[in-house]
Structures are given as C-alpha cells and as structure tokens.
Design a protein around this motif. Sequence first.
Motif, PDB file in Angstrom:
ATOM      1  N   PHE A 220       0.853  -1.195   0.000  1.00 57.45           N
ATOM      2  CA  PHE A 220       0.000   0.000   0.000  1.00 57.45           C
ATOM      3  C   PHE A 220       0.883   1.237   0.000  1.00 57.45           C
ATOM      4  CE2 PHE A 220       0.842  -0.925   4.435  1.00 57.45           C
ATOM      5  CZ  PHE A 220       1.049   0.304   5.009  1.00 57.45           C
ATOM      6  N   ARG A 221       0.247   2.379  -0.240  1.00 58.52           N
ATOM      7  CA  ARG A 221       0.936   3.665  -0.157  1.00 58.52           C
ATOM      8  C   ARG A 221       0.262   4.512   0.923  1.00 58.52           C
ATOM      9  NH1 ARG A 221       0.923   2.752  -5.831  1.00 58.52           N
ATOM     10  NH2 ARG A 221       3.059   2.643  -6.655  1.00 58.52           N
ATOM     11  N   LEU A 222       1.091   5.253   1.658  1.00 60.99           N
ATOM     12  CA  LEU A 222       0.599   6.149   2.699  1.00 60.99           C
ATOM     13  C   LEU A 222       0.745   7.586   2.211  1.00 60.99           C
ATOM     14  CD1 LEU A 222      -0.299   6.769   5.668  1.00 60.99           C
ATOM     15  CD2 LEU A 222       2.138   6.676   6.285  1.00 60.99           C
ATOM     16  N   LEU A 223      -0.362   8.317   2.217  1.00 62.44           N
ATOM     17  CA  LEU A 223      -0.372   9.703   1.756  1.00 62.44           C
ATOM     18  C   LEU A 223      -0.705  10.626   2.919  1.00 62.44           C
ATOM     19  CD1 LEU A 223      -0.465  11.930  -0.493  1.00 62.44           C
ATOM     20  CD2 LEU A 223      -2.907  11.370  -0.730  1.00 62.44           C
ATOM     21  N   GLY A 224       0.111  11.661   3.121  1.00 65.86           N
ATOM     22  CA  GLY A 224      -0.171  12.668   4.138  1.00 65.86           C
ATOM     23  C   GLY A 224      -0.893  13.854   3.539  1.00 65.86           C
ATOM     24  N   VAL A 225      -2.042  14.216   4.115  1.00 66.69           N
ATOM     25  CA  VAL A 225      -2.854  15.331   3.611  1.00 66.69           C
ATOM     26  C   VAL A 225      -2.991  16.373   4.714  1.00 66.69           C
ATOM     27  CG1 VAL A 225      -5.142  16.013   2.770  1.00 66.69           C
ATOM     28  CG2 VAL A 225      -4.107  13.872   1.980  1.00 66.69           C
ATOM     29  N   TRP A 247      -4.552   2.825  -1.117  1.00 66.96           N
ATOM     30  CA  TRP A 247      -4.053   4.001  -0.401  1.00 66.96           C
ATOM     31  C   TRP A 247      -4.519   4.015   1.053  1.00 66.96           C
ATOM     32  CZ3 TRP A 247      -0.695   7.445  -2.535  1.00 66.96           C
ATOM     33  CH2 TRP A 247      -0.552   7.411  -3.928  1.00 66.96           C
ATOM     34  N   ILE A 248      -3.597   4.400   1.938  1.00 69.90           N
ATOM     35  CA  ILE A 248      -3.940   4.846   3.287  1.00 69.90           C
ATOM     36  C   ILE A 248      -3.708   6.356   3.301  1.00 69.90           C
ATOM     37  CG2 ILE A 248      -3.369   4.777   5.738  1.00 69.90           C
ATOM     38  CD1 ILE A 248      -4.494   2.171   4.980  1.00 69.90           C
ATOM     39  N   ILE A 249      -4.704   7.111   3.720  1.00 67.85           N
ATOM     40  CA  ILE A 249      -4.598   8.574   3.756  1.00 67.85           C
ATOM     41  C   ILE A 249      -4.596   9.014   5.215  1.00 67.85           C
ATOM     42  CG2 ILE A 249      -5.662  10.761   3.090  1.00 67.85           C
ATOM     43  CD1 ILE A 249      -6.997   9.212   0.760  1.00 67.85           C
ATOM     44  N   LEU A 250      -3.619   9.805   5.585  1.00 72.89           N
ATOM     45  CA  LEU A 250      -3.527  10.348   6.944  1.00 72.89           C
ATOM     46  C   LEU A 250      -3.878  11.827   6.894  1.00 72.89           C
ATOM     47  CD1 LEU A 250      -2.716   9.886   9.938  1.00 72.89           C
ATOM     48  CD2 LEU A 250      -0.370  10.538   9.288  1.00 72.89           C
ATOM     49  N   SER A 251      -4.974  12.197   7.548  1.00 72.12           N
ATOM     50  CA  SER A 251      -5.400  13.597   7.565  1.00 72.12           C
ATOM     51  C   SER A 251      -6.152  13.878   8.855  1.00 72.12           C
ATOM     52  CB  SER A 251      -6.286  13.912   6.358  1.00 72.12           C
ATOM     53  OG  SER A 251      -6.497  15.311   6.241  1.00 72.12           O
TER      54      SER A 251
END
Length: 336
Positions: A220-225, A247-251
């Motif tokens: 997976f990919r981790l995206l910081g928002v 995707w894992i999204i961190l927000s």
Amino acid sequence: MWDTHSVIFYFYLSFALIALWGVAQAWHSQTRTETIHPFKSFVHLLAFYLSYLLFPLFFFSLYSGWSGHYSSQQSIFIFLLSCVLIYARFIEPHFVRVQHQQYSLNPEQKMQRPVKIALIADLHIGLFSGHERQLKTIVKKINQQQPDLVVVAGDWTYEPENKLAEELETLKQIEAPVYSVNGNHDEQYPGPPIQQLLRHALSVNNVIDIEGQIVEFDEFRLLGVGDLWAGKTDMRYLPDLPQDKPWIILSHNPDTVDMVPKLPTRPLMLSGHTHGGQVELPWLTNYIMKKVSILGHKKGMYNHENADVFVTVGTGMVGVPFRFFVPPTIDIIELI
C-alpha cells in the motif's frame, strides 16, 4: 478543637490557599506559553489548576453530611458531583487504553502478511495534556503492541511552551517509524503560529512529517494530507497517481474524507480531531459534535462514497481539562 466551626474555618482556609496557588500557577504557566490569546490561556489554565479545589470539597461533603451541617440530600449531591469531576479530571485522562480494529484494505486480495498500524492523534501538548508521564505511557503501550508503523493524525499542540522539543523527547523510544501530519491547532486554526517550533521538535525526535508526501510500502501507499481548516486538503491529483496499490490517507479532520476522489481501490483515511466528544453527556455531546464534524463523525469507522474513514478519540484535551467516558486511546489498525 475539631468542632463544626473549626472544621468549616479550616475548610475555607484550605479553599482560599488552593485558590491562590491555582491563580499563581495559572499566571506563571501562561507566561511560558506560546499563545496569541494570553487571557484565554490564563482562563483555561485557571480551570486546570482550580480543579484541585475538588479535593477539599469532596472531604467537606463527607463531613457536612456526617455532622449535619448540610442536609443529607445536599451532601450526597456535592459528594457525587465532586466524585464525577475528580474522576474526569484526575483519573480518566491518565487511563490510556489500546483498541484493536481489523480492516481489509483490498477485499479482492488479502495482504501477504497483516500490517499493524498504531494510530494516535490530538496529543495537545500544552495547557492540559501531553506531559511527560502521559507520553511515557503512550510510548510504552505502543511498543507493547509492536506495530509496523505509527501514524499521528495531527493536533500535536494546544498552546505549548517553547520547550516543545524537550517535551517530545520520549518519542525517540518508539520502536517503529513515526509519520505525522498537522492539525488545526498546529496551523493557527485556532492555534498560535508555532509551525517552525513544531517542525523542529518533530524532526529532532525522529518524527517524519509526510504532509503532501507519499510513503511507499510493499502492499500500500501512505499519503499525508494537510488540515481541512487550513485549506490544505486538495486531493484532485490522486487519480493521476499510480493505482497498483491501495491508499492509506492520513489527515487530521475526518470531514476531509468528503474530498477523496473515486479511485480503483477504496482508500482508508485515518483521522482524529473530534476527541470522541471528550466529555460524554446525554444529548449535549452529540449536539456539540455537529459543530465539530459537519459530516457527523465522532469515533470509529465510517463508510463514505469514495473512501472509509477511521476516527480515533485521541489522547489529549482542549477547552476543558476533563475526559468523561471517552478515555485517551491508541488505536491499532490491523490491515489484513
């Protein structure tokens, strides 16, 4: 010596001394705080320190009921009220619990091996919380879970002192990589201008700021928002990125999930912000939560059109120095 009049005198004397100590402590603490609202910080700190008045009130309620100084109904009411407030101020905020949640990131294909993510948020290091004892407890409990990675969904601060880097030093003991994004209190919404102070404190304590960045993992990919209230949540570019992994999204703010575009594989967003209400009161908490989260997020997992979002209740406090039926929590998300 210990007749009713003497006890009442010593009660008022102790009350006055604790009150004077509380005012002095609040003023002294405020002078060391990074804030653009000194009086507001002073009032909040006043609530924090004057809460020690609950202890003489608790003992006096017992005595007044026994001696007949108050009626039994009055004594019971004061006793129960002081017990609830003492619990919410001095006990529950230090009961850091660990909660587990399994999640299938790609229902069509299981992970080759489960990946354990430790999610924390809203440490709010500053006026009320995030002090050394609590941070040590959080780090110890995270390490006991042996996560593959730790993610921090913003709101690191709540008008902290300028020694933030020293206060975060305990984080170096976390035995997994730590990734982070900012929250509204870190971005002048409504926090003070502390971005440079926080950036330095995180970098020297091995916390990786991933706002606007992608971290590659095997499956997976981790995206910081960035934070929604700071206007840093544009994700229109997401469909143009490689889609060979979910995707894992961190927000920080869970309402950001409404801005996730449609992707081939449904992403999971990890957020905080709501504190789960922080103080759980019938009707009132849910009413207030409507102003905190427009989409009705409070805690736990929510399903939306283009993504799922998991909301942690966090570990810190703002507004009032209480947690009631919403203990500070570390969430372990196991991807399967």
